[in-house]
Design a protein around this motif. Sequence first.
Motif, mmCIF file in Angstrom:
data_model
loop_
_atom_site.group_PDB
_atom_site.id
_atom_site.type_symbol
_atom_site.label_atom_id
_atom_site.label_comp_id
_atom_site.label_asym_id
_atom_site.label_seq_id
_atom_site.Cartn_x
_atom_site.Cartn_y
_atom_site.Cartn_z
ATOM 1 N N THR A 65 0.837 -1.195 0.000
ATOM 2 C CA THR A 65 0.000 0.000 0.000
ATOM 3 C C THR A 65 0.881 1.259 0.000
ATOM 4 O OG1 THR A 65 -0.109 -0.301 2.365
ATOM 5 C CG2 THR A 65 -2.026 -1.001 1.123
ATOM 6 N N VAL A 68 3.991 2.310 2.609
ATOM 7 C CA VAL A 68 4.577 1.165 3.303
ATOM 8 C C VAL A 68 6.107 1.160 3.153
ATOM 9 C CG1 VAL A 68 4.374 -0.499 1.390
ATOM 10 C CG2 VAL A 68 4.256 -1.315 3.731
ATOM 11 N N LYS A 70 7.752 1.194 -0.290
ATOM 12 C CA LYS A 70 8.203 0.518 -1.514
ATOM 13 C C LYS A 70 9.406 1.197 -2.153
ATOM 14 C CE LYS A 70 4.150 0.745 -3.405
ATOM 15 N NZ LYS A 70 3.531 1.313 -2.193
ATOM 16 N N SER A 71 9.308 2.517 -2.335
ATOM 17 C CA SER A 71 10.442 3.171 -3.020
ATOM 18 C C SER A 71 11.698 3.131 -2.168
ATOM 19 C CB SER A 71 10.144 4.603 -3.449
ATOM 20 O OG SER A 71 9.002 5.098 -2.881
ATOM 21 N N ARG A 110 11.250 9.840 -6.923
ATOM 22 C CA ARG A 110 11.433 8.618 -6.155
ATOM 23 C C ARG A 110 12.752 7.938 -6.527
ATOM 24 N NH1 ARG A 110 7.838 4.799 -7.363
ATOM 25 N NH2 ARG A 110 7.289 4.102 -5.298
HETATM 26 P P1 GDP Z 1 5.832 3.963 -0.835
HETATM 27 O O1 GDP Z 1 4.662 4.883 -0.972
HETATM 28 O O2 GDP Z 1 5.384 2.560 -0.528
HETATM 29 O O3 GDP Z 1 6.774 4.025 -1.997
HETATM 30 O O4 GDP Z 1 6.630 4.434 0.488
HETATM 31 P P2 GDP Z 1 7.942 5.312 0.618
HETATM 32 O O5 GDP Z 1 9.157 4.537 0.269
HETATM 33 O O6 GDP Z 1 7.745 6.621 -0.065
HETATM 34 O O7 GDP Z 1 7.999 5.521 2.193
HETATM 35 C C1 GDP Z 1 6.964 6.161 2.921
HETATM 36 C C2 GDP Z 1 7.546 6.719 4.208
HETATM 37 O O8 GDP Z 1 7.990 5.655 5.049
HETATM 38 C C3 GDP Z 1 8.753 7.620 3.996
HETATM 39 O O9 GDP Z 1 8.673 8.682 4.888
HETATM 40 C C4 GDP Z 1 9.923 6.729 4.303
HETATM 41 O O10 GDP Z 1 11.044 7.449 4.767
HETATM 42 C C5 GDP Z 1 9.361 5.829 5.390
HETATM 43 N N1 GDP Z 1 10.026 4.525 5.420
HETATM 44 C C6 GDP Z 1 10.215 3.676 4.381
HETATM 45 N N2 GDP Z 1 10.875 2.574 4.784
HETATM 46 C C7 GDP Z 1 11.120 2.728 6.103
HETATM 47 C C8 GDP Z 1 11.766 1.918 7.095
HETATM 48 O O11 GDP Z 1 12.272 0.811 6.836
HETATM 49 N N3 GDP Z 1 11.803 2.417 8.376
HETATM 50 C C9 GDP Z 1 11.246 3.621 8.692
HETATM 51 N N4 GDP Z 1 11.343 4.007 9.956
HETATM 52 N N5 GDP Z 1 10.634 4.388 7.787
HETATM 53 C C10 GDP Z 1 10.571 3.965 6.518
#
Ligand code: GDP
Length: 334
Positions: A65, A68, A70-71, A110
Amino acid sequence: MTSPDIADLAIRVMAGERRALARAITLVESTRKDHRIQSDELLQRIGRDNSVAAPKSLRIGLSGTPGVGKSTFIEALGMRLVARGLKIAVLAVDPSSARSGGSILGDKTRMELLSRQSNAFIRPSPSQSELGGVARRTREAIRLVEAAGFDIVLVETVGVGQSETMVSEMTDIFTLLIAPAGGDELQGVKRGIMEIADLIVINKADGALAPVARSTMSDYAGALRLLRKREGDPEGFPRALTTSSVTGDGLDEVWAAITELDAWRRASSHHTARRAAQSRLWLSRALERGAVEMVTRHPGVAGALRDLEADVAQGRLSAEAAADQLLAAFRAEE
Ligand code: GDP
């Protein structure tokens, strides 16, 4: 583009030229009729569909979702793979961009670090109006990036709609990324998704969330054990793991699990069988789409279709009887 232009583009793609690869993908993404003809020629020149013939590449599906991680996960894992000399391509499938014109995935900012690597190639989702079109284009893009020498193809999607199933139908290994949460959360993951996942990775297992992530992982591990044993799974799969995409903890284990499963499936012929089954599936889908289009566009059928649709909608005629009538009309006109 003329035929010699396409021949030249094919050569450049196969030489791994990034700009040529980007242009080639733009071409296969186009719905214009002349572009479709050109992309068919391009794909011909690139060589046969190497799904089964040259099974060197590894195609990984990744879903989760929005938010979470992913990027963040792809960037962190991708950087490790690039450091090991692997070439990784990331393709995105974003059903939200088809529906609303807006996009959850695929904005340019991203994966900034990864996108600057010469051994990485990141491509946002094509903006198509329907998932069937996206599927075709994504499969063609997979062929192009593989022809350009990328060993790892990661196809990313958001956890909404049908896109996860579709991505699992074009990849070798399907990974689901999940956020740490209490036990109730498990109910929220659709059973169907659990059934197609090879790996469930609980991300954000760092800081205060680390213990929550571990208990979430045990919940999923328990749930996975309850699933029916699938053909093509060795002992210990599907597997639940924890990772932190920020600290990098657990990423090596995720990669080890992916390669362990992949090696087992290749050695046991499940890999080839899966790709062959996928190719047959896409053939039958393409045929279905083509057949429906051919029949419904037929002048003798198009008018009758409108009338019969109304009859079916109002319950005057069954759907099956209406289809029989339309097919009969089509055959009579042939
Ligand atoms: P996406 O929408 O699934 O691509 O999610 P993103 O990679 O953009 O991450 C969403 C948020 O979660 C960002 O603020 C990231 O910094 C944070 N985040 C992602 N992975 C981790 C992790 O392993 N630990 C923590 N604490 N935060 C994370």
